[in-house]
Design a protein around this motif. Structure first.
Motif, mmCIF file in Angstrom:
data_model
loop_
_atom_site.group_PDB
_atom_site.id
_atom_site.type_symbol
_atom_site.label_atom_id
_atom_site.label_comp_id
_atom_site.label_asym_id
_atom_site.label_seq_id
_atom_site.Cartn_x
_atom_site.Cartn_y
_atom_site.Cartn_z
ATOM 1 N N PRO A 44 3.418 -17.204 9.513
ATOM 2 C CA PRO A 44 2.187 -16.772 10.186
ATOM 3 C C PRO A 44 1.210 -17.921 10.336
ATOM 4 O O PRO A 44 1.142 -18.810 9.481
ATOM 5 N N TYR A 45 0.462 -17.903 11.435
ATOM 6 C CA TYR A 45 -0.552 -18.933 11.636
ATOM 7 C C TYR A 45 -1.674 -18.822 10.610
ATOM 8 O O TYR A 45 -2.279 -19.825 10.242
ATOM 9 N N ALA A 46 -1.948 -17.592 10.170
ATOM 10 C CA ALA A 46 -2.989 -17.357 9.169
ATOM 11 C C ALA A 46 -2.417 -16.482 8.067
ATOM 12 O O ALA A 46 -1.605 -15.587 8.343
ATOM 13 N N PRO A 47 -2.808 -16.719 6.807
ATOM 14 C CA PRO A 47 -2.310 -15.868 5.721
ATOM 15 C C PRO A 47 -2.681 -14.409 5.961
ATOM 16 O O PRO A 47 -3.771 -14.106 6.459
ATOM 17 N N VAL A 48 -1.772 -13.524 5.619
ATOM 18 C CA VAL A 48 -2.010 -12.088 5.792
ATOM 19 C C VAL A 48 -2.823 -11.567 4.609
ATOM 20 O O VAL A 48 -2.462 -11.798 3.449
ATOM 21 N N ASP A 49 -3.899 -10.877 4.907
ATOM 22 C CA ASP A 49 -4.766 -10.307 3.864
ATOM 23 C C ASP A 49 -4.181 -8.972 3.401
ATOM 24 O O ASP A 49 -4.138 -8.018 4.179
ATOM 25 N N PRO A 50 -3.729 -8.869 2.154
ATOM 26 C CA PRO A 50 -3.161 -7.596 1.676
ATOM 27 C C PRO A 50 -4.142 -6.433 1.735
ATOM 28 O O PRO A 50 -3.720 -5.278 1.808
ATOM 29 N N GLU A 51 -5.435 -6.727 1.720
ATOM 30 C CA GLU A 51 -6.437 -5.668 1.749
ATOM 31 C C GLU A 51 -6.856 -5.302 3.165
ATOM 32 O O GLU A 51 -7.647 -4.381 3.371
ATOM 33 N N GLY A 52 -6.360 -6.011 4.147
ATOM 34 C CA GLY A 52 -6.691 -5.709 5.534
ATOM 35 C C GLY A 52 -5.889 -4.520 6.044
ATOM 36 O O GLY A 52 -4.851 -4.157 5.484
ATOM 37 N N PRO A 53 -6.352 -3.870 7.124
ATOM 38 C CA PRO A 53 -5.618 -2.724 7.670
ATOM 39 C C PRO A 53 -4.225 -3.136 8.120
ATOM 40 O O PRO A 53 -4.053 -4.180 8.749
ATOM 41 N N ALA A 54 -3.234 -2.304 7.769
ATOM 42 C CA ALA A 54 -1.846 -2.658 8.071
ATOM 43 C C ALA A 54 -1.077 -1.533 8.747
ATOM 44 O O ALA A 54 -0.138 -1.797 9.503
ATOM 45 N N LEU A 55 -1.453 -0.287 8.468
ATOM 46 C CA LEU A 55 -0.669 0.852 8.948
ATOM 47 C C LEU A 55 -1.592 2.025 9.224
ATOM 48 O O LEU A 55 -2.500 2.308 8.440
ATOM 49 N N ILE A 56 -1.358 2.677 10.352
ATOM 50 C CA ILE A 56 -2.001 3.958 10.640
ATOM 51 C C ILE A 56 -0.892 4.961 10.928
ATOM 52 O O ILE A 56 -0.045 4.733 11.790
ATOM 53 N N VAL A 57 -0.897 6.058 10.188
ATOM 54 C CA VAL A 57 0.089 7.110 10.417
ATOM 55 C C VAL A 57 -0.563 8.453 10.133
ATOM 56 O O VAL A 57 -1.285 8.607 9.146
ATOM 57 N N ALA A 58 -0.355 9.387 11.042
ATOM 58 C CA ALA A 58 -0.921 10.737 10.916
ATOM 59 C C ALA A 58 -2.436 10.686 10.688
ATOM 60 O O ALA A 58 -2.989 11.463 9.910
ATOM 61 N N GLY A 59 -3.093 9.751 11.353
ATOM 62 C CA GLY A 59 -4.539 9.661 11.289
ATOM 63 C C GLY A 59 -5.111 8.939 10.087
ATOM 64 O O GLY A 59 -6.329 8.811 9.970
ATOM 65 N N ARG A 60 -4.259 8.446 9.196
ATOM 66 C CA ARG A 60 -4.756 7.764 8.001
ATOM 67 C C ARG A 60 -4.425 6.282 8.053
ATOM 68 O O ARG A 60 -3.328 5.904 8.452
ATOM 69 N N GLU A 61 -5.388 5.465 7.653
ATOM 70 C CA GLU A 61 -5.201 4.020 7.642
ATOM 71 C C GLU A 61 -4.895 3.526 6.235
ATOM 72 O O GLU A 61 -5.516 3.959 5.263
ATOM 73 N N PHE A 62 -3.940 2.610 6.127
ATOM 74 C CA PHE A 62 -3.551 1.993 4.860
ATOM 75 C C PHE A 62 -3.637 0.485 4.993
ATOM 76 O O PHE A 62 -3.292 -0.077 6.032
ATOM 77 N N SER A 63 -4.045 -0.165 3.926
ATOM 78 C CA SER A 63 -3.882 -1.618 3.849
ATOM 79 C C SER A 63 -2.448 -1.920 3.434
ATOM 80 O O SER A 63 -1.711 -1.027 2.976
ATOM 81 N N GLY A 64 -2.050 -3.182 3.563
ATOM 82 C CA GLY A 64 -0.716 -3.555 3.111
ATOM 83 C C GLY A 64 -0.538 -3.298 1.628
ATOM 84 O O GLY A 64 0.514 -2.813 1.192
ATOM 85 N N ALA A 65 -1.568 -3.602 0.840
ATOM 86 C CA ALA A 65 -1.493 -3.369 -0.602
ATOM 87 C C ALA A 65 -1.354 -1.890 -0.916
ATOM 88 O O ALA A 65 -0.613 -1.508 -1.831
ATOM 89 N N GLU A 66 -2.043 -1.040 -0.153
ATOM 90 C CA GLU A 66 -1.942 0.409 -0.385
ATOM 91 C C GLU A 66 -0.552 0.928 -0.058
ATOM 92 O O GLU A 66 -0.029 1.803 -0.762
ATOM 93 N N VAL A 67 0.059 0.393 0.981
ATOM 94 C CA VAL A 67 1.429 0.796 1.316
ATOM 95 C C VAL A 67 2.364 0.483 0.153
ATOM 96 O O VAL A 67 3.157 1.330 -0.279
ATOM 97 N N VAL A 68 2.258 -0.731 -0.367
ATOM 98 C CA VAL A 68 3.128 -1.142 -1.471
ATOM 99 C C VAL A 68 2.865 -0.314 -2.716
ATOM 100 O O VAL A 68 3.799 0.193 -3.369
ATOM 101 N N GLU A 69 1.600 -0.150 -3.068
ATOM 102 C CA GLU A 69 1.252 0.591 -4.282
ATOM 103 C C GLU A 69 1.695 2.047 -4.194
ATOM 104 O O GLU A 69 2.240 2.598 -5.161
#
Length: 251
Positions: A154-179
């Motif tokens: 990646p050109y820039a490091p990915v922020d684990p706390e940044g928005p990563a996924l939206i499904v069924a109206g709910r947003e998750f960060s990458g860290a939340e998906v993993v946890e």
């Protein structure tokens, strides 16, 4: 998997380092008879190519939104991890009008035309085949992705706390998906490396995404992902469970 993994892309990187040759995603389509098995290495190669397509050809940046109008499919799983690799938001079944990029299967092309940004068409044919004729206003993923690089940075490091996924109206960060994937693994019957879950759930809910991708990835397991599973009789599924050495089922 490593305790330091904070994003789904991190999980894939750890899986690749640990055992690149083991199966990760085995896909069945009970409407066509298709079966595809992807090792960790093969899956990661598709992810790298798709991430390069996003970053270099489509010029997406972290925080941009990619609407995925796609069914539960091995290529959808690739897109989800490619989005995580770049740091863009994977909006599952999201509104094309609000997206920077839309990725659509054959059934969603008309609605996908509402996207003012790049439009990617997925034929979802066996072995990743092309459209016989590229839909007007779209580029064909199967034409564009083979020429992309096999390694992604990646050109820039990915922020684990940044928005990563939206499904069924709910947003998750990458860290939340993993946890959440780790926390719910036991409830799915995923007990660690060697666990193999058969999922017939769609990808338009967290439960479907977790059983069909994130849970196995977070635990060092693998998934047998079944599309149109309602067309398979119980006897067929019983044989599949046995032949694929399935240890857990989500339907």
């Amino acid at each position: 998997m490593n305790a330091t993994d904070r994003t789904p892309a991190d999980l894939l990187g750890s899986a690749l380092a640990a055992d690149p040759g083991r199966p990760l995603v085995t896909f069945y389509d009970d409407a066509t008879g298709e079966r595809v098995e992807l090792s960790v290495a093969t899956f990661a190669n598709w992810v790298a190519k798709t991430a390069n397509l996003l970053q270099d050809e489509l010029s997406v940046e972290p925080g941009d939104r990619v609407a995925l109008s796609l069914p539960a499919h091995w290529q959808t799983a690739v897109w989800l991890l490619a989005c995580s690799s770049v740091g863009v938001v994977a909006d599952v079944s999201g509104d094309a009008r609000a997206a920077d990029v839309v990725v659509s299967g054959p059934d969603g092309l008309e609605a996908a035309r509402a996207c003012s940004g790049a439009r990617i068409a997925m034929a979802l044919r066996p072995l990743g085949g092309r459209f016989p004729q590229v839909p007007e206003g779209f580029v064909d993923y199967a034409v564009e992705v083979p020429g992309q690089g096999d390694r992604f940075v990646p050109y820039a490091p990915v922020d684990p706390e940044g928005p990563a996924l939206i499904v069924a109206g709910r947003e998750f960060s990458g860290a939340e998906v993993v946890e959440r994937a780790r926390a719910e693994a036991t409830g799915l019957g995923l007990t660690g490396p060697g666990s193999r879950i058969l999922s017939g759930l769609p990808y338009d809910t967290w439960e479907g995404l977790n059983a069909g991708l994130y849970g196995p990835l977070a635990t060092g397991g693998s998934v047998v992902l079944c599309r149109h599973v309602e067309l398979a009789g119980d006897g067929v599924l019983d044989k599949r469970v046995e032949s694929e050495r399935v240890t857990a089922i989500a339907r």
